[in-house]
Structures are given as structure tokens and as C-alpha cells.
Scaffold this active site. Structure first.
Site, PDB file in Angstrom:
ATOM      1  N   ARG A 239       0.866  -1.182   0.000  1.00 56.67           N
ATOM      2  CA  ARG A 239       0.000   0.000   0.000  1.00 56.67           C
ATOM      3  C   ARG A 239       0.901   1.230   0.000  1.00 56.67           C
ATOM      4  NH1 ARG A 239      -3.477  -2.867  -1.413  1.00 56.67           N
ATOM      5  NH2 ARG A 239      -5.535  -3.226  -0.500  1.00 56.67           N
ATOM      6  N   GLU A 268      -4.702   7.159  -4.793  1.00 50.73           N
ATOM      7  CA  GLU A 268      -4.983   6.406  -6.017  1.00 50.73           C
ATOM      8  C   GLU A 268      -6.362   6.783  -6.540  1.00 50.73           C
ATOM      9  OE1 GLU A 268      -4.406   2.204  -5.411  1.00 50.73           O
ATOM     10  OE2 GLU A 268      -2.422   2.502  -4.556  1.00 50.73           O
ATOM     11  N   HIS A 287      -1.846  -0.140  -9.583  1.00 42.34           N
ATOM     12  CA  HIS A 287      -2.442  -1.082  -8.611  1.00 42.34           C
ATOM     13  C   HIS A 287      -3.029  -2.307  -9.327  1.00 42.34           C
ATOM     14  CE1 HIS A 287      -4.320  -1.297  -4.344  1.00 42.34           C
ATOM     15  NE2 HIS A 287      -4.099  -2.500  -4.815  1.00 42.34           N
TER      16      HIS A 287
HETATM   17  P1  NAP Z   1      -0.202 -11.120   5.233  1.00 44.21           P
HETATM   18  O1  NAP Z   1      -0.219 -12.559   4.858  1.00 44.21           O
HETATM   19  O2  NAP Z   1      -0.990 -10.660   6.393  1.00 44.21           O
HETATM   20  O3  NAP Z   1       1.336 -10.705   5.392  1.00 44.21           O
HETATM   21  C1  NAP Z   1       1.737  -9.476   5.900  1.00 44.21           C
HETATM   22  C2  NAP Z   1       2.912  -9.706   6.824  1.00 44.21           C
HETATM   23  O4  NAP Z   1       3.274  -8.437   7.381  1.00 44.21           O
HETATM   24  C3  NAP Z   1       2.569 -10.645   7.974  1.00 44.21           C
HETATM   25  O5  NAP Z   1       3.629 -11.520   8.234  1.00 44.21           O
HETATM   26  C4  NAP Z   1       2.347  -9.664   9.114  1.00 44.21           C
HETATM   27  O6  NAP Z   1       2.572 -10.237  10.387  1.00 44.21           O
HETATM   28  C5  NAP Z   1       3.362  -8.599   8.791  1.00 44.21           C
HETATM   29  N1  NAP Z   1       3.122  -7.366   9.501  1.00 44.21           N
HETATM   30  C6  NAP Z   1       1.949  -6.831   9.912  1.00 44.21           C
HETATM   31  N2  NAP Z   1       2.159  -5.670  10.562  1.00 44.21           N
HETATM   32  C7  NAP Z   1       3.479  -5.476  10.570  1.00 44.21           C
HETATM   33  C8  NAP Z   1       4.317  -4.455  11.131  1.00 44.21           C
HETATM   34  N3  NAP Z   1       3.812  -3.446  11.822  1.00 44.21           N
HETATM   35  N4  NAP Z   1       5.658  -4.577  10.942  1.00 44.21           N
HETATM   36  C9  NAP Z   1       6.191  -5.634  10.292  1.00 44.21           C
HETATM   37  N5  NAP Z   1       5.444  -6.622   9.768  1.00 44.21           N
HETATM   38  C10 NAP Z   1       4.106  -6.552   9.890  1.00 44.21           C
HETATM   39  O7  NAP Z   1      -0.675 -10.217   4.013  1.00 44.21           O
HETATM   40  P2  NAP Z   1      -0.510 -10.524   2.469  1.00 44.21           P
HETATM   41  O8  NAP Z   1      -1.659 -11.325   1.998  1.00 44.21           O
HETATM   42  O9  NAP Z   1       0.863 -11.007   2.204  1.00 44.21           O
HETATM   43  O10 NAP Z   1      -0.734  -9.066   1.863  1.00 44.21           O
HETATM   44  C11 NAP Z   1       0.059  -7.965   2.272  1.00 44.21           C
HETATM   45  C12 NAP Z   1      -0.549  -6.691   1.743  1.00 44.21           C
HETATM   46  O11 NAP Z   1      -0.362  -6.614   0.331  1.00 44.21           O
HETATM   47  C13 NAP Z   1      -2.067  -6.576   1.895  1.00 44.21           C
HETATM   48  O12 NAP Z   1      -2.428  -6.138   3.184  1.00 44.21           O
HETATM   49  C14 NAP Z   1      -2.434  -5.561   0.838  1.00 44.21           C
HETATM   50  O13 NAP Z   1      -2.387  -4.267   1.383  1.00 44.21           O
HETATM   51  C15 NAP Z   1      -1.325  -5.725  -0.189  1.00 44.21           C
HETATM   52  N6  NAP Z   1      -1.829  -6.263  -1.465  1.00 44.21           N
HETATM   53  C16 NAP Z   1      -1.625  -5.558  -2.606  1.00 44.21           C
HETATM   54  C17 NAP Z   1      -2.079  -6.057  -3.802  1.00 44.21           C
HETATM   55  C18 NAP Z   1      -1.865  -5.318  -5.096  1.00 44.21           C
HETATM   56  O14 NAP Z   1      -2.549  -5.625  -6.073  1.00 44.21           O
HETATM   57  N7  NAP Z   1      -0.942  -4.395  -5.175  1.00 44.21           N
HETATM   58  C19 NAP Z   1      -2.793  -7.270  -3.838  1.00 44.21           C
HETATM   59  C20 NAP Z   1      -2.960  -7.966  -2.646  1.00 44.21           C
HETATM   60  C21 NAP Z   1      -2.474  -7.455  -1.451  1.00 44.21           C
HETATM   61  P3  NAP Z   1       1.292 -10.907  11.137  1.00 44.21           P
HETATM   62  O15 NAP Z   1       0.869 -12.049  10.296  1.00 44.21           O
HETATM   63  O16 NAP Z   1       1.783 -11.293  12.433  1.00 44.21           O
HETATM   64  O17 NAP Z   1       0.232  -9.824  11.193  1.00 44.21           O
HETATM   65  C1  GLV Z   2      -5.381  -5.583  -3.489  1.00 45.72           C
HETATM   66  O1  GLV Z   2      -4.809  -4.538  -3.425  1.00 45.72           O
HETATM   67  C2  GLV Z   2      -5.737  -6.339  -2.347  1.00 45.72           C
HETATM   68  O2  GLV Z   2      -5.718  -5.793  -1.250  1.00 45.72           O
HETATM   69  O3  GLV Z   2      -6.076  -7.523  -2.491  1.00 45.72           O
END
Ligand code: NAP
Ligand code: GLV
Length: 333
Positions: A239, A268, A287
């Protein structure tokens, strides 16, 4: 039909068909949607499918939604939804953690990393503007960096971060990570934990994969960027709010870091007068890290099934506010 469902932008038709079996569907065609526009549509809606993740679902919207039972995110990031307000009103908030999404985003992160490391976008513009035959010495403007042996620092080793690490391993990179929780399984595979400061100092490529929360907002600012090597790159697929975009702009403009590849922005769509649009040492995508055919379909089906479950009075599979179950139970008594 008894139920009304609002979808904030078109999703894959397989998802729409599932919802249409039990509800009247209104697909809004003109994102980004303001708070006032959403309020106008949501007053008599039973479910809201929030597609792009950039539309705000604020407390004010939720207060106007007297029949709303679920805000279903078509995606996994839910930073634009006031989850506390939804919970207070007994409204489920759900996400679509489908495998196809994690793979798509990890692919895109790596595509960005390779493009910025090898100047692919600038080289493409050079060839298409017919400059290649004019002055071949200019080819040296596109000297890239090899990935083998370089350090990739992943911030947030969650579902997406781990898949980025898998790809980095294939490229024989050294992988370090920072996360709020240590990941022993990953460490057994040779992925090394670093404090955030050390990760910034040591990495050649920094990839951001943390959710946007109160804690991660502007987590990467002037100070963190100042720790980066002048040859280092930053990639953000998480993000925009996680990075102080003005600080990043200044560092890029002054050549204090080598480049940035960004799929997400503080605002955005990115405003047309944002100076980051003028920089040569960036690659910017709108995005779309999640946007593959496979992911789009899987997310649409997942989000539709969540809506149908809730409208039928069942529990959703992927709630971010599971405590709503208890609130609904107390209300029924
Ligand atoms: P996830 O599985 O929850 O992984 C995020 C990681 O970051 C987890 O290990 C989490 O730890 C850690 N974390 C949370 N807060 C933190 C902090 N303050 N400092 C350090 N690490 C921290 O999420 P994901 O599915 O990989 O997705 C991550 C993010 O990508 C989403 O939240 C979304 O905003 C973004 N995203 C973007 C797109 C796009 O199209 N650009 C698509 C999908 C997602 P915990 O598990 O302990 O909370
Ligand atoms: C996309 O940005 C998502 O949060 O899945």
C-alpha cells in the site's frame, strides 16, 4: 428479488452470476467513488462488494446503510474499510485470500524488480522512439544489475512476502526479511531475519509486503530511506501509505537511491500533477499486481460466495471481524 447487492466496479462475470442467483445486483461503473456517492447507493443495500480497495467505506457510509449485512472486499487489504464501525453495527467484513492472488502479486513484484534492475521500460521507450539506430552508444544507458548474489530485503514475510522469497531463491539472491513476528520455518530455509534498520542498510532490493495499518503507516520515511545504499532499489506492491512518498520522491530526484518500482500510491489514482510521474528512475503501475485472469476469476467467485453465505444467514469463511458472530447472536436474543 429480496436482496440488493452493490458492487463498486465490474468483477469477473462468474462472480456476478453467483450473486445474481439470489439478489438484485447494481454494478457501479465510475470509480473512484466518493463517500457521498456510496452513501447514495448503499442506503437500501444488503451487501457491498468493495472491489478496487481504493473506495472508502467509512463510518458515515456504514451509519447510512441500515440493511447492510456484509462489506465483502474483493481482495485482501482492508485498510480503507472502517472495520470497527462495521463491527459495532454487526456487519461482517470479509476478504478473498485465494492462492491465485498471492501468486499474482508475487509475480508482479518480481516483474517490477526485474524491470527496474534491467531498465526494461526505458529500453522499450528507446526502441519504440526509433533511437536505437541513431546512436548505439546510448545502449550503455541501459546497463543493468544482475540478481545473483544480491540481497533482497522483504518487509512483511506473510503470504505474499513468502512467495516473493520463493522467486528470489530461484534467482539465487540472498534473502533477508523484517516482520513483526519472526518466521522460524522461513529461517530454517536460510531466510535471515534483520532489524528494519539493518535491512535498509544491507539490501540491494527492498520489497514491501506489509498491510497498511496504524503501525505501518509511513513506516518508511526520510530516515529509513537515508540508510539505503545509493545503488539500491525499492519495490512496493503493498500500500502506498506505508512509504512517505514525498521523502521517496526527494531521494529519487536527488539520486540518493537507484530507483523505485511502485504499484501502489498514497493517493490512487495518482494525481496527474504528482511530481513522481516525471522521474526516469521509477516504474509505476496502476495497482494491478493482483490482476491476472486467474486471480480476477478466483476473487470474484470467492467474494460472491461470501455474500451469498451471509445473505442466507450463514457465517462467512474469511471474516476480518469474527466477533460479529457474537454481536448477531446477542441481538437475536
Ligand atoms: P499477510 O499474509 O498478512 O502478510 C503481511 C505480513 O506483514 C505478515 O507476516 C504480518 O505479520 C506482517 N506485519 C503486519 N504488521 C506489521 C508491522 N507493523 N511490521 C512488520 N510486519 C508486519 O498479508 P498478504 O496477503 O501477504 O498481503 C500484504 C498486503 O499486500 C495486503 O495487506 C495488501 O495491502 C497488499 N496487497 C496488494 C495487492 C496489489 O494488487 N498491489 C494485492 C494484494 C495485497 P502478522 O501475520 O503477524 O500480522
Ligand atoms: C489488493 O490490493 C488487495 O488488497 O487484495
Amino acid at each position: 428479488m429480496a436482496f440488493k447487492v452493490i458492487i463498486t466496479a465490474p468483477i469477473h462475470s462468474d462472480g456476478i452470476s453467483i450473486v445474481k442467483d439470489i439478489a438484485e445486483v447494481n454494478i457501479l461503473e465510475t470509480p473512484p467513488l466518493s463517500e457521498d456517492i456510496l452513501i447514495r447507493y448503499i442506503e437500501d443495500a444488503d451487501a457491498l462488494i468493495a472491489t478496487l480497495g481504493i473506495e472508502p467505506v467509512t463510518r458515515r457510509i456504514i451509519e447510512h446503510a441500515t440493511k447492510l449485512k456484509i462489506v465483502a472486499r474483493h481482495g485482501v487489504g482492508y485498510n480503507n474499510i472502517d472495520v470497527d464501525a462495521a463491527t459495532e453495527y454487526g456487519i461482517w467484513v470479509t476478504v478473498t485470500p485465494v492462492e491465485e492472488l498471492f501468486e499474482a502479486v508475487a509475480d508482479h513484484a518480481f516483474a517490477l524488480l526485474l524491470c527496474i534492475a534491467r531498465n526494461i521500460c526505458r529500453a522499450d521507450r528507446f526502441v519504440k522512439s526509433r533511437q536505437w539506430g541513431v546512436d548505439s552508444t546510448k545502449l550503455y544507458n541501459f546497463i543493468g544489475v544482475g540478481l545473483k548474489g544480491r540481497v533482497i530485503g522483504i518487509i512483511g514475510l506473510g503470504r505474499i512476502g513468502q512467495r516473493i522469497a520463493e522467486r528470489a531463491k530461484g534467482f539465487k539472491m540472498k534473502i533477508v526479511y523484517y516482520d513483526i513476528v519472526r518466521k522460524p520455518e522461513a529461517e530454517k530455509q536460510g531466510i535471515v531475519y534483520k532489524e528494519l534498520e539493518d535491512l535498509f542498510k544491507e539490501s540491494d532490493f527492498i520489497v514491501i509486503a506489509v498491510p497498511l495499518t496504524k503501525e505501518t503507516k509511513n513506516m518508511i520515511g526520510e530516515r529509513e530511506i537515508s540508510l539505503m545504499k545509493p545503488t539500491a532499489y525499492i519495490v512496493n506492491i503493498a500500500r502506498g501509505g506505508v512509504i512517505d512518498q514525498r521523502a521517496l520522491y526527494r531521494a529519487l530526484k536527488e539520486g540518493r537511491i537507484a530507483g523505485a518500482a511502485l504499484d501502489v500510491f498514497q493517493q490512487e489514482p495518482i494525481p496527474p500533477n504528482d511530481p513522481i510521474l516525471e522521474l526516469e528512475n521509477t516504474i509505476l503501475t496502476p495497482h494491478i499486481a493482483w490482476l491476472t485472469n486467474e486471480c480476477r476469476r478466483a476473487m470474484a467467485v470467492s467474494v460472491a460466495e461470501e455474500v451469498v453465505r451471509v445473505l442466507k444467514g450463514e457465517e462467512p469463511r474469511y471474516p476480518v471481524n469474527p466477533m460479529v458472530k457474537e454481536i448477531i447472536r446477542i441481538r437475536k436474543r
